[in-house]
Design an enzyme around this catalytic site. Structure first.
Site, short mmCIF file in Angstrom:
data_model
loop_
_atom_site.label_atom_id
_atom_site.label_comp_id
_atom_site.label_asym_id
_atom_site.label_seq_id
_atom_site.Cartn_x
_atom_site.Cartn_y
_atom_site.Cartn_z
N LYS A 201 0.86 -1.18 0.00
CA LYS A 201 0.00 0.00 0.00
C LYS A 201 0.90 1.23 0.00
O LYS A 201 1.72 1.41 0.91
CB LYS A 201 -0.89 -0.01 1.23
CG LYS A 201 -1.70 1.28 1.36
CD LYS A 201 -2.74 1.19 2.44
CE LYS A 201 -3.45 2.51 2.58
NZ LYS A 201 -4.45 2.49 3.63
N ARG A 211 -10.65 9.99 2.15
CA ARG A 211 -10.45 10.65 3.46
C ARG A 211 -11.58 11.63 3.74
O ARG A 211 -12.00 11.81 4.88
CB ARG A 211 -9.07 11.31 3.50
CG ARG A 211 -7.98 10.25 3.50
CD ARG A 211 -6.59 10.82 3.51
NE ARG A 211 -5.61 9.74 3.38
CZ ARG A 211 -4.32 9.95 3.16
NH1 ARG A 211 -3.84 11.17 3.04
NH2 ARG A 211 -3.50 8.92 3.06
N LYS A 256 -2.42 -1.47 -3.84
CA LYS A 256 -3.21 -0.24 -3.81
C LYS A 256 -2.30 0.98 -3.87
O LYS A 256 -1.29 0.98 -3.16
CB LYS A 256 -3.98 -0.29 -2.50
CG LYS A 256 -4.69 0.93 -2.07
CD LYS A 256 -5.21 0.64 -0.71
CE LYS A 256 -6.05 1.81 -0.27
NZ LYS A 256 -6.58 1.61 1.02
N TYR A 321 -15.16 1.28 -6.72
CA TYR A 321 -16.40 1.97 -6.34
C TYR A 321 -17.45 1.82 -7.42
O TYR A 321 -18.63 2.05 -7.18
CB TYR A 321 -16.11 3.46 -6.04
CG TYR A 321 -15.21 3.58 -4.82
CD1 TYR A 321 -15.75 3.55 -3.54
CD2 TYR A 321 -13.82 3.62 -4.95
CE1 TYR A 321 -14.94 3.59 -2.42
CE2 TYR A 321 -12.99 3.66 -3.84
CZ TYR A 321 -13.56 3.65 -2.57
OH TYR A 321 -12.76 3.65 -1.47
C1 PBG Z 1 -7.01 3.72 5.55
C2 PBG Z 1 -7.50 3.44 4.19
C3 PBG Z 1 -7.38 4.33 3.15
C4 PBG Z 1 -7.99 3.75 2.05
C5 PBG Z 1 -8.47 2.50 2.43
N1 PBG Z 1 -8.13 2.30 3.77
C6 PBG Z 1 -6.83 5.72 3.11
C7 PBG Z 1 -5.53 6.02 3.69
O1 PBG Z 1 -4.65 5.17 3.78
O2 PBG Z 1 -5.39 7.17 4.08
C8 PBG Z 1 -8.09 4.42 0.71
C9 PBG Z 1 -9.10 3.89 -0.21
C10 PBG Z 1 -9.46 4.80 -1.33
O3 PBG Z 1 -8.88 5.87 -1.55
O4 PBG Z 1 -10.39 4.42 -2.02
N2 PBG Z 1 -6.91 2.74 6.42
#
Ligand code: PBG
Length: 333
Positions: A201, A211, A256, A321
């Protein structure tokens, strides 16, 4: 020496008819490849739009059940749930994350009551629950406390498993958390609770709309997650991270973001024999959706092309999504 060259070979031949293009297509997409993320909020009969994610809503639990039923009817196999937690339940120690009556546990229990036959995946990370929006707890200077956080993530995972969650998806990027979560689940007899680990990630700009959706954006204003999420200049490091998570007990791995990181999916799929899930994150979805609203291109066609590219790179499943939108199109509804 016989060599194939024009005009004995013509690339256009196999491309010239529908049937031969279809027959030899290397990658395909179906609704059973897709995972739909949902945002949830407290209350009843609420589906409120999210400005930065056109077409995506925060649902109260009752409405979530209907949406999940709809996804199931469209052939989608799993959903992923993210809670928006009111500010008065956020804290320095993120203790709401392991309250067995918290919003996400209520949602899981309600979904399970309806026996939907759809996989329920819950994110494991503390960002909905911390005051500063970080995925872990921090010291006074804002530095992440890895080992203390892992202990809380174990409690959070156990609470989610007890609520009936089919898979936990640790997205926090703490070191060593998969082993500890796996041990916690085993010790508590949750032998079949799956771990889909966000193994690679990246600290990405493309999470912005997410967010906003869970309400952590304002808190994160002057800080970033670069001290624990991966550096987007690195690729080899993803192999190291994925190897660790597999050895610690992950059942599948998540990579991701998605579209700008297909090289990572391709590299991981060459190297590892474990299911790979690609995540088309919120910023990617918003770009595609907003551009198609401005009629820059066709939403469905561009989405299908983008999802096929995940499959071509080697993903076995995709979090997007647009899952329900695309599943509808694939069923020609
Ligand atoms: C945080 C989390 C995030 C996403 C999924 N889990 C955001 C981050 O790491 O700040 C992002 C998913 C998205 O942008 O669709 N635990």
């Amino acid at each position: 020496m016989f060599s194939l060259s024009y005009p004995r070979t013509r690339s256009h031949r196999l491309r010239s008819s529908n049937w031969s293009r279809d027959l030899f297509a290397e990658a395909t997409i179906s609704s059973s490849d897709l995972i739909q993320p949902f945002f949830i909020t407290e209350g009843n009969n609420i589906s409120e739009p999210i400005d930065t994610l056109p077409g995506i809503y925060r649902h109260s639990v009752d409405n979530l059940v209907k949406k999940a039923e709809n996804a199931r009817d469209l052939g989608i196999k799993a959903i992923l749930i993210f809670p928006q937690i009111p500010k008065n339940k956020k804290s320095v120690d993120a203790k709401e994350s392991y309250n067995s009556n918290n919003l996400i546990c209520k949602a899981i229990k309600e979904l399970k009551k309806h026996k939907l036959d759809i996989g329920i995946i819950a994110d494991v990370a503390l960002d909905p629950y911390t005051l500063n929006g970080h995925d872990g707890i921090t010291d006074q200077n804002g530095n992440i406390l890895n080992d203390e956080t892992v202990k809380i993530l174990c409690k959070q995972s156990l609470t989610l498993a007890e609520a009936g969650c089919d898979s936990v998806a640790p997205s926090d990027m703490m070191d060593g958390r998969i082993a500890k979560i796996r041990d916690t689940l085993e010790e508590n007899c949750f032998y079949n609770t799956k771990i889909f680990s966000y193994a690679a990630k990246y600290a990405s700009n493309f999470y912005g709309p997410f967010r906003e959706a869970i309400g952590s954006k304002n808190f994160l204003k002057n800080t970033s997650k670069e001290t624990y999420q991966m550096n987007f200049r690195n690729s080899k490091e993803s192999i190291h991270e994925i190897g660790l998570d597999i050895s610690e007990g992950a059942d599948a791995i998540i990579i991701k973001p998605g579209m700008p990181y297909l090289d990572i999916i391709a590299r991981a799929s060459d190297k590892f024999n474990i299911p790979i899930i690609g995540y088309q994150v919120s910023g990617e979805y918003s770009m595609l959706k907003i551009a198609s609203e401005k009629q820059i291109f066709n939403y469905t066609k561009a989405l299908i092309e983008s999802l096929i590219s995940f499959k071509r790179a080697g993903a076995n499943a995709i979090i997007t999504y647009a899952a329900t939108d695309i599943a509808k199109q694939l069923m020609n509804i």
